[in-house]
Design an enzyme around this catalytic site. Sequence first.
Site: not given
Length: 195
Positions: A9, A69, A150-151, A153, A173, A178-179
């Site tokens: 991605n 993950d 995405f997802g 959000d 963001k 978290h990422r």
Amino acid sequence: MKILISSRNEDKIKEIKSIIQQDPIELFSALDFPGLPEIDEDADSLLGNALKKAKILTLETGIACVADDTGLFIDALNGNPGVYSARFAGDNCSYKDNRHKVLSEMHNKTDRNARFITVAVLMFPDEEYICAEGCLEGQITNEEIGDKGFGYDPIFWVSSLGTTLAEISLQEKNLISHRSKAFLDLRNKLKEYLA
Ligand code: IMP
């Protein structure tokens, strides 16, 4: 030292590169290695999935590999969708299907607390590894708000911002996500490892 980012991605690759880039590291991604296997994320924990991806790609390429993950853990749903976040509404479901399932299961629930958790792993060719975790606390909304990201959000409200994650830019963001927290922690652990 060479490091392979397991993702294909482009957005994720850019984000991860910008965080862990440092001398003397040369960064690659799965896009630079056509023919690498698709890996099923079928472990029962975020760490299990990240380790599985990192290990397969490290053994396949012979260079250190970073894999991550992420899951959305909702208190009123006993931590679901958690490790099953990508396919909560079934195999081949869309992000929208997943959001609808969460909103419908959260109907009438008063406890809306939830968190995104990311686990990131860097595995070396000798199979030693370092790992790090990042978390973002929030609440599940009653409806979708915003069209960015995405997802999950559009249904994830962050009180300190007064918005959902789908109402802010990618740059905003990345400051709180978290990422990015997981990868910043991984970068610090890598610095210690290299020292
Ligand atoms: P992955 O481990 O990054 O592939 O994430 C698994 C699933 O969690 C994705 O398919 C998304 O549905 C969800 N997800 C991961 N990160 C985010 C995020 O930053 N915002 C919203 N949903 C996310």
